[in-house]
Design a protein around this motif. Structure first.
Motif, short mmCIF file in Angstrom:
data_model
loop_
_atom_site.label_atom_id
_atom_site.label_comp_id
_atom_site.label_asym_id
_atom_site.label_seq_id
_atom_site.Cartn_x
_atom_site.Cartn_y
_atom_site.Cartn_z
N PHE A 1 -73.36 -62.99 45.50
CA PHE A 1 -74.09 -64.25 45.64
C PHE A 1 -73.22 -65.34 46.25
O PHE A 1 -73.67 -66.10 47.10
CB PHE A 1 -74.67 -64.71 44.29
N SER A 2 -71.95 -65.41 45.83
CA SER A 2 -71.13 -66.52 46.32
C SER A 2 -70.60 -66.26 47.73
O SER A 2 -70.46 -67.19 48.52
CB SER A 2 -69.98 -66.80 45.36
N THR A 3 -70.35 -65.00 48.07
CA THR A 3 -69.73 -64.72 49.37
C THR A 3 -70.77 -64.48 50.47
O THR A 3 -70.71 -65.08 51.54
CB THR A 3 -68.80 -63.48 49.27
N VAL A 4 -71.70 -63.60 50.18
CA VAL A 4 -72.64 -63.20 51.23
C VAL A 4 -73.71 -64.28 51.46
O VAL A 4 -74.27 -64.38 52.55
CB VAL A 4 -73.29 -61.84 50.86
N LEU A 5 -73.98 -65.10 50.43
CA LEU A 5 -75.02 -66.12 50.57
C LEU A 5 -74.40 -67.51 50.79
O LEU A 5 -74.82 -68.49 50.18
CB LEU A 5 -75.92 -66.12 49.33
N ASP A 6 -73.41 -67.57 51.69
CA ASP A 6 -72.81 -68.88 51.99
C ASP A 6 -73.31 -69.42 53.33
O ASP A 6 -72.78 -70.39 53.85
CB ASP A 6 -71.28 -68.76 52.01
N GLY A 7 -74.33 -68.78 53.88
CA GLY A 7 -74.90 -69.22 55.15
C GLY A 7 -74.52 -68.32 56.33
O GLY A 7 -75.13 -68.39 57.39
N ARG A 8 -73.56 -67.42 56.12
CA ARG A 8 -73.11 -66.56 57.22
C ARG A 8 -74.21 -65.64 57.75
O ARG A 8 -74.17 -65.21 58.89
CB ARG A 8 -71.90 -65.74 56.79
N ASN A 9 -75.17 -65.30 56.86
CA ASN A 9 -76.23 -64.36 57.27
C ASN A 9 -77.56 -65.07 57.56
O ASN A 9 -78.60 -64.43 57.61
CB ASN A 9 -76.46 -63.31 56.17
N ALA A 10 -77.49 -66.39 57.71
CA ALA A 10 -78.72 -67.16 57.91
C ALA A 10 -79.17 -67.09 59.38
O ALA A 10 -79.35 -68.12 60.03
CB ALA A 10 -78.53 -68.60 57.44
N GLN A 11 -79.27 -65.87 59.87
CA GLN A 11 -79.87 -65.68 61.20
C GLN A 11 -80.54 -64.31 61.24
O GLN A 11 -80.18 -63.42 60.47
CB GLN A 11 -78.83 -65.81 62.32
N LEU A 12 -81.51 -64.18 62.15
CA LEU A 12 -82.28 -62.94 62.22
C LEU A 12 -81.55 -61.91 63.06
O LEU A 12 -80.82 -62.26 64.00
CB LEU A 12 -83.66 -63.21 62.83
N GLY A 13 -81.76 -60.63 62.73
CA GLY A 13 -81.27 -59.54 63.57
C GLY A 13 -82.46 -58.88 64.26
O GLY A 13 -83.60 -59.04 63.81
N ASP A 14 -82.20 -58.12 65.35
CA ASP A 14 -83.36 -57.54 66.08
C ASP A 14 -83.38 -56.01 66.04
O ASP A 14 -84.02 -55.37 66.86
CB ASP A 14 -83.39 -58.05 67.52
N GLY A 15 -82.69 -55.41 65.06
CA GLY A 15 -82.60 -53.95 65.00
C GLY A 15 -83.95 -53.27 64.81
O GLY A 15 -84.18 -52.18 65.36
N ILE A 16 -84.83 -53.89 64.04
CA ILE A 16 -86.13 -53.25 63.80
C ILE A 16 -86.93 -53.19 65.10
O ILE A 16 -87.51 -52.16 65.45
CB ILE A 16 -86.90 -53.99 62.67
N HIS A 17 -86.88 -54.27 65.87
CA HIS A 17 -87.59 -54.25 67.16
C HIS A 17 -86.92 -53.29 68.12
O HIS A 17 -87.59 -52.54 68.86
CB HIS A 17 -87.65 -55.66 67.76
N GLN A 18 -85.58 -53.26 68.13
CA GLN A 18 -84.86 -52.36 69.04
C GLN A 18 -85.25 -50.90 68.81
O GLN A 18 -85.46 -50.14 69.75
CB GLN A 18 -83.35 -52.47 68.80
N VAL A 19 -85.33 -50.50 67.54
CA VAL A 19 -85.58 -49.08 67.23
C VAL A 19 -87.07 -48.75 67.21
O VAL A 19 -87.49 -47.71 67.72
CB VAL A 19 -84.95 -48.70 65.87
#
Ligand SMILES: NC(=O)c1ccc[n+]([C@@H]2O[C@H](COP(=O)([O-])OP(=O)(O)OC[C@H]3O[C@@H](n4cnc5c(N)ncnc54)[C@H](OP(=O)(O)O)[C@@H]3O)[C@@H](O)[C@H]2O)c1
Length: 274
Positions: free
Chosen positions: A232-250
Motif C-alpha cells: 500500500f505505501s510503496t506501490v500506491l504512491d502515484g507511480r502506477n497512476a496511468q493506464l497501460g495498453d496491453g489488453i488492447h495490444q493483445v
C-alpha cells in the motif's frame, strides 16, 4: 496443435479463469497448486519436477506475492528447471511499479525460457475473491491508501490475455502492461461497489502504522501485515497512476470497466452474505 499447459495458481483468481479458457479451447491443462490435480508447492522444490513432466508451456503465478522475500530466487530456479526439462514457453503474472517484480521478471528471462510477462495493476477481484471481501461485507473498508488513482484490472481480462499469448504465436519476449480503462481511488472503487449492491459501504484512509496495528489486533500474521503495508505505501504512491495498453495490444479491444465488474459481482450475491 494441443499443448499440455501447467497453470500455477490454477485455483486462484487469474489461474482458475485461465484454466476455464484453455479447457474451452480444448487445450489440456494441469493445475499446479497445493490442492490442485498434481501437488505443486513453491516452498517444496521436490514437487516442481513431477508437475513439469510432459508439459510444454506454463503460466507462472507466484504465491504469496512477487514482493515476498525469496520470490526472484524461487521463480528463477523454477524457470531454469522448466526450460531445461522441455517447458520452454513461460508466461508470468507480474505487478506494476515494483522493483521486486522486476527482479522476478529478470530471473524469468535469465532462465533462457521463451517468456512473456503480464505486468498487471491491482485486480478488481481483490474486493470479491480475496482479502477485501470481509471489509466490503462489514460495510467499512479501511486501508492505508490515500487518494491516488489506480487502474484496477479485471481478472477475466488477464485470463483472456494469458490464454491468447499461450496459444498464439508472436508474444515471446514481450512485456504487456495490463490495466483497466480508467483510474479510480480506493474510495471510488468502494463507492462503485456500494452503488452496485445498493448498500452503504464507507471508505476511510488511515496511516500505515494504524492499519498495521489494527491488523495485528485481529491476529493477522506479522509477515502478511508487513507485505500489505509495504504494497500500500510503496506501490500506491502515484507511480502506477496511468493506464497501460496491453489488453488492447493483445486482444484488440478495450479493458473491462470496474463498474461492469461490480455489477456482475453484485449479481452473484457475493456481497450479500451475512
Ligand atoms: N492481487 C493483485 O491485485 C495482484 C496484482 C498484480 C500482481 N499480483 C501477483 O499475482 C500473484 C498471485 O496473487 P493473487 O493475489 O492473485 O493470488 P491467487 O492466485 O488468487 O492465489 C491463490 C493461488 O495460489 C495457490 N497457492 C497458495 N499457496 C501456494 C504455495 N505455497 N505453492 C503453490 N501454490 C500456492 C492457491 O492454491 P492452493 O491453496 O491449492 O495451493 C491458489 O491457486 C502474486 O505473485 C502477486 O504478486 C497480484
Amino acid at each position: 496443435m494441443t499443448t499440455l499447459t501447467l497453470v500455477l495458481g490454477g485455483t486462484g483468481k487469474t489461474g482458475r479463469r485461465l484454466v476455464q479458457r484453455l479447457t474451452a479451447l480444448d487445450q489440456p491443462v494441469r493445475i499446479g497448486s497445493r490442492s490442485g490435480g498434481l501437488p505443486f508447492d513453491w516452498e517444496d522444490p521436490a514437487t516442481w519436477a513431477p508437475a513439469l513432466t510432459g508439459v510444454k508451456a506454463a503460466y507462472v503465478s507466484y504465491y504469496p506475492d512477487l514482493a515476498a522475500p525469496g520470490a526472484p530466487e524461487a521463480i528463477g530456479s523454477f524457470a531454469e528447471m522448466a526450460a531445461n526439462s522441455g517447458t520452454r514457453r513461460l508466461v508470468m503474472l507480474s505487478g506494476r511499479g515494483e522493483d521486486e517484480a522486476v527482479a522476478c521478471e529478470k530471473a524469468l528471462a535469465d532462465s533462457g525460457a521463451d517468456w512473456t510477462v503480464l505486468r498487471c495493476s491491482w485486480f478488481d477481484q481483490n474486493f470479491s475473491d480475496s482479502f477485501l471481501l470481509g471489509p466490503v461485507l462489514s460495510g467499512h473498508v479501511v486501508l492505508p491508501a490515500a487518494a491516488v488513482g489506480e487502474p484496477f484490472v479485471d481478472a477475466d481480462d488477464i485470463a483472456d490475455v494469458a490464454a491468447t499469448v499461450l496459444t498464439q504465436a508472436g508474444h515471446t519476449g514481450q512485456t504487456y502492461e495490463l490495466t483497466g480503462p480508467r483510474l479510480l481511488t480506493f474510495a471510488d472503487a468502494v463507492a462503485e461497489i456500494a452503488a452496485a449492491t445498493g448498500r452503504p459501504i464507507d471508505y476511510a484512509a488511515v496511516p500505515a502504522a494504524d492499519y498495521a496495528e489494527a491488523m495485528a489486533a485481529e491476529g493477522v500474521p506479522a509477515d502478511v501485515i508487513e507485505l500489505l503495508t509495504y504494497l500500500f505505501s510503496t506501490v500506491l504512491d502515484g507511480r502506477n497512476a496511468q493506464l497501460g495498453d496491453g489488453i488492447h495490444q493483445v486482444l484488440g479491444r478495450t479493458a473491462r470497466d470496474f463498474a461492469d465488474y461490480a455489477g456482475d459481482a453484485a449479481a452473484t450475491g457475493i456481497w450479500n452474505q451475512q
